[in-house]
Motif scaffolding. Structure first.
Motif, short mmCIF file in Angstrom:
data_model
loop_
_atom_site.label_atom_id
_atom_site.label_comp_id
_atom_site.label_asym_id
_atom_site.label_seq_id
_atom_site.Cartn_x
_atom_site.Cartn_y
_atom_site.Cartn_z
N THR A 18 0.84 -1.20 0.00
CA THR A 18 0.00 0.00 0.00
C THR A 18 0.87 1.24 0.00
N ARG A 19 0.51 2.20 -0.86
CA ARG A 19 1.15 3.50 -0.90
C ARG A 19 0.07 4.56 -0.74
N VAL B 88 -4.08 4.15 -1.58
CA VAL B 88 -5.05 5.11 -1.06
C VAL B 88 -4.67 6.47 -1.60
N VAL B 89 -5.68 7.26 -2.01
CA VAL B 89 -5.45 8.59 -2.57
C VAL B 89 -6.21 9.62 -1.74
N ASN C 204 -10.01 8.96 9.95
CA ASN C 204 -10.53 8.14 8.84
C ASN C 204 -9.41 7.65 7.92
N LEU C 205 -8.39 8.48 7.70
CA LEU C 205 -7.26 8.04 6.88
C LEU C 205 -6.53 6.90 7.57
N SER C 206 -6.34 7.02 8.84
CA SER C 206 -5.67 5.95 9.59
C SER C 206 -6.42 4.63 9.43
N GLN C 207 -7.72 4.67 9.58
CA GLN C 207 -8.55 3.47 9.42
C GLN C 207 -8.49 2.94 7.98
N LEU C 208 -8.56 3.83 7.01
CA LEU C 208 -8.54 3.43 5.61
C LEU C 208 -7.22 2.77 5.24
N LEU C 209 -6.11 3.31 5.74
CA LEU C 209 -4.81 2.70 5.47
C LEU C 209 -4.70 1.32 6.11
N ARG C 210 -5.22 1.18 7.34
CA ARG C 210 -5.19 -0.14 7.98
C ARG C 210 -5.98 -1.15 7.14
N GLU C 211 -7.16 -0.75 6.67
CA GLU C 211 -7.98 -1.63 5.84
C GLU C 211 -7.27 -1.98 4.54
N ALA C 212 -6.65 -1.01 3.92
CA ALA C 212 -5.94 -1.24 2.65
C ALA C 212 -4.80 -2.22 2.86
#
Length: 168
Positions: free
Chosen positions: A2-3, A87-88, A156-164
């Protein structure tokens, strides 16, 4: 794998995005036009390239992509580089739509996670508002950006990166 890509054109949360990426060890790429100082949010201690060139997606590092001044130059640079694991960060709904179409994830600068189920209606609203502006009618602008927006974005970014990262 993930980047995190940041569409830096008028992005008010670049610092917050880099802070979250540092904390999770996610490589980060900042894309913006050549009139911007993309280096302003990068710390002197941030690695400027992958620590291990053979494995560029392991651990935090940051890079910049300077593009021309064209309207969507940064968007095109991001779209050409992303993979479904990425993630963007963008406030451009059109870019978010393309990112979702490529299987990646997108988040707005106020912390709204773009969703494939609702992006079409968001695109329709954007189109209608653009028609109104062309016809000379005024549309309501965004509310003032607040500290609460920044905190929601980081959370929300922290959560999204964990999911990714888990979905790899």
């Amino acid at each position: 794998m993930t980047r995190l890509y940041i569409d830096a054109d008028a992005c008010p949360v670049t610092r917050e995005a880099l802070t979250v990426a540092r904390a999770q060890g996610v490589p980060c790429i900042i894309a913006g036009n050549s009139t911007q100082n993309l280096e302003r949010c990068i710390r002197a201690t941030d690695p400027r390239e992958p620590r291990d060139p053979a494995h560029p997606d392991h651990g935090f590092w940051v890079d910049t992509i300077q593009v021309g001044v064209g309207a969507d130059s940064a968007d095109f640079a991001i779209v050409s580089a992303i993979t479904p694991a990425d993630v963007v960060v963008t406030q451009d709904i059109g870019l978010a739509d393309i990112v979702l179409g490529r299987g990646a994830r997108a988040i707005g600068v106020r912390g709204r996670v773009y969703n494939p189920l609702t992006i079409d209606s968001m695109m329709f609203i954007r189109h209608e508002e653009k028609k109104d502006r062309r016809a000379g009618r005024r549309t309501k602008g965004p509310a003032a950006f607040t500290q609460e927006d920044r905190e929601r974005f980081s959370r929300n970014l922290s959560q999204l990166l964990r999911e990714a990262r888990q979905g790899q």
